[in-house]
Structures are given as structure tokens and as C-alpha cells.
Design an enzyme around this catalytic site. Structure first.
Site, mmCIF file in Angstrom:
data_model
loop_
_atom_site.group_PDB
_atom_site.id
_atom_site.type_symbol
_atom_site.label_atom_id
_atom_site.label_comp_id
_atom_site.label_asym_id
_atom_site.label_seq_id
_atom_site.Cartn_x
_atom_site.Cartn_y
_atom_site.Cartn_z
ATOM 1 N N HIS A 3 24.553 -13.119 -21.757
ATOM 2 C CA HIS A 3 24.607 -14.107 -22.836
ATOM 3 C C HIS A 3 23.738 -15.311 -22.475
ATOM 4 O O HIS A 3 23.259 -16.020 -23.355
ATOM 5 C CB HIS A 3 26.050 -14.582 -23.070
ATOM 6 N N ASP A 9 22.944 -4.895 -28.665
ATOM 7 C CA ASP A 9 23.835 -6.035 -28.492
ATOM 8 C C ASP A 9 23.159 -7.203 -29.208
ATOM 9 O O ASP A 9 22.042 -7.081 -29.712
ATOM 10 C CB ASP A 9 24.074 -6.322 -27.000
#
EC number: 3.2.1.52
Length: 342
Positions: free
Chosen positions: A176, A248
Site C-alpha cells: 500500500h 489489486d
């Protein structure tokens, strides 16, 4: 139906959300904590999403349990994946995992949500991004618990998404925030991390897979989510996976090495993804919609949930009452265990 999954701003749709959801490239919506106030509001938001789109979209969420549970008030407190095997005998771990998969999926289906992106199939707990989201550090134990969890999800009527192929468990960096690199030999990744994916694909238990935003330096300079080697050569050809491949979130730092938002979208689709997630960055999502060539993704209709029960019917059912009690108890035991209590 198109290949782009994106998010909406708040508790109800605004004019910009409605305009975006009508775009022919949009095929799905992912919901976050900011979209949730209470169960009645959530059900109404999903109704608005259904009404605003040209075709039935795939509505999704990350409702894994533990620290990744977007909807809490009014829903069962789900244990982290690690808790099943860590705190129970093997037979009890498998029983509770099956009930956990069923309960999580059933609660989401009662909101007319199609999929929760679960389960996490990464091996081990040392990764900052994964940690307690992994079932176990031993691949065989993780496989056994995952199979039970999947059986539960399927019995509720929800399709499963295994993540993060070929395995995110060995890298300490969080994709992330940065692009993690896994320098291990390919043979080790195949023998250790990929084992669970291979076994579940052979048993036809995975409906979808989400690859990792991780660069496996021995295989490809691109992250797995944008790598034809991992998605086409290994996943499709070698392992024979014929389900849906999600990217993702392309807003994550782990995807930044692939360029601008439209470049990231193009790279992941060309690499073999069927659906791309662009979340928490409306400007990036709009730039993808404005610049991506028209693509149809009709195979995504396979992901619609198969449940036909209301929330009231679910909460009144004996199975829900027993599962809710058992899983809430396991969540409390896991929290106490992490706090060092007996």
C-alpha cells in the site's frame, strides 16, 4: 459490463457517483468503511448502486475479519485468519473456519453484496501488510484451514477470491505504501508460497484470484499484478486457472512503477487481469475511464452472489446464532492472546 471496479464517495450516491457508474467501462464497485453507517443505510446504498448502473455491477468489499473488516456495527466481529489454527485443535479450527467463511459471506449477501475479497492465502505472519491475515506459516496447515473457509463461503452462495498470488507473505514491505521486492529463488516461491494456490486451483475451489503488487526479482521486473509471466504463463497456462483475475488496487504505491493511471490499467489488462481496481483516487479512476479502450468483461457475471435470503431471515436462523456466538468468542480470545492475557 466493463473491467473497471471503483469506489463511491460516502453513505449515499452523489451526482458524480451516478455519472461514473453509468460509464460502459465500469463493471464493479468496492465499498469501504466510509460507505458504512449502519446496516439499513448500507442496504440502501447498494440499492442505489444497482439502480444507477446500466447493468448489474459486481458489488464487493474487504470483509476478511480481524483488522480488515469494513463493516462492524451490526455485523459479527470476525476473527483474524490466524486465530483459527493458533487457538484451536485442528478439528475445531477447521469447523470454526467453515462457519467463519459461511457467516461472513451470508452477512454480506444479506446486504446484496456479491463478493468479499477473501480468503488471504499468503503464508506466514512476518509481512507488515499480511500479518494476522494469514491462516498459518505452514503451507499445509494454511491449505487445510483455507479449504474449510472456502467451503463455508461457497455454501452461503459467495464466490471466493484467493489473494495475493503468488504469495505476499515473505516480504516485510507494505505494497500500500511502496513496491515490495521478493528476491527469493523461484524454486522456493513455487515450493512454499504457491503450493496453496496450486492445490486449490487443482481442486477447482478458487473462483477468482488477486495477484500481489510485489516484484519477484528472480522472475520479472514488473509486479505480479502487471506481469504476463505470472498471470499468463504461470497462472493460466501452467496451473490451468480459468477463473477471474483481479488486479489489486492500482492506487497503491506498489502499482506506481507501472506509470500513470491509464498506463497501469492498460498494463494490468494486457498482462492478463480481467478486472482492475482503482480506488480512493477519483481523478485516477476518471482518467482510466477517459483513456482506456472499450473492453467487455462479460465473464465477471460469474461473480454474482447466489443467495436469496434477507438479513432478517439470516439473523433469525439457528446457524447464524450459533456461528455468531462462536466467532465472537474466538475474536475475543484472539484479542486477549495478542494482549498477552491467559
Amino acid at each position: 459490463m466493463g473491467p473497471v471496479m471503483l469506489d463511491v464517495a460516502s453513505y449515499e450516491l452523489d451526482a458524480e457517483d451516478r455519472e461514473v457508474l453509468e460509464h460502459p467501462l465500469v463493471g464493479g464497485v468496492i465499498l469501504f468503511t466510509r460507505n458504512f453507517h449502519d446496516a439499513a443505510q448500507l442496504r440502501e446504498l447498494v440499492r442505489q448502486i444497482r439502480a444507477a448502473s446500466r447493468e448489474r455491477l459486481v458489488v464487493s468489499v474487504d470483509q476478511e475479519g480481524g483488522r480488515v473488516q469494513r463493516f462492524r456495527d451490526g455485523f459479527t466481529r470476525l476473527p483474524a485468519a490466524q486465530a483459527f489454527a493458533a487457538l484451536n485443535s485442528e478439528p475445531e479450527a477447521l469447523r470454526l473456519a467453515e462457519e467463519g467463511g459461511w457467516l461472513m459471506a451470508a452477512e454480506m449477501i444479506s446486504m446484496d453484496i456479491d463478493i468479499s475479497f477473501a480468503p488471504v492465502l499468503d503464508i506466514g505472519h512476518q509481512s507488515a501488510a499480511i500479518g494476522e491475515r494469514s491462516f498459518h506459516a505452514n503451507p499445509e496447515t494454511a491449505l487445510a484451514v483455507a479449504q474449510s473457509f472456502i467451503r463455508g463461503m461457497h455454501s452461503a452462495g459467495m464466490k471466493v477470491t484467493g489473494k495475493h498470488f503468488p504469495g505476499h507473505g515473505a516480504v516485510s514491505a507494505d505494497s500500500h505504501k511502496e513496491t515490495p521486492r521478493d528476491p527469493r529463488p523461484l524454486a522456493e516461491i513455487r515450493a512454499h508460497d504457491m503450493l496453496i494456490f496450486k492445490a486449490l486451483i487443482q481442486r477447482q475451489q478458487l473462483d477468482a484470484i488477486m495477484p500481489a503488487h510485489v516484484i519477484y526479482t528472480e522472475a520479472d521486473p514488473r509486479p505480479a499484478s502487471g506481469s504476463p509471466y505470472w498471470l499468463k504463463t504461470v497462472l493460466r497456462e501452467e496451473l490451468g486457472f480459468d477463473g477471474i483475475i483481479f488486479s489489486d488496487d492500482l492506487s497503491m504505491e506498489g502499482a506506481a512503477v507501472m506509470g500513470s493511471y491509464p498506463e497501469r490499467a492498460q498494463a494490468t489488462l494486457q498482462a492478463g487481469c480481467d478486472m482492475i481496481l482503482v480506488c480512493n483516487h477519483r481523478e485516477g479512476a476518471v482518467s482510466v475511464l477517459d483513456n482506456l479502450s472499450p473492453v467487455k468483461a462479460e465473464q465477471l457475471t460469474r461473480l454474482y452472489h447466489q443467495g436469496s435470503f434477507s438479513r432478517r431471515e439470516l439473523l433469525d436462523s439457528p446457524r447464524w446464532k450459533l456461528a455468531n456466538q462462536a466467532l465472537t468468542s474466538l475474536s475475543e480470545r484472539w484479542q486477549a492472546h495478542k494482549n498477552g492475557e491467559k
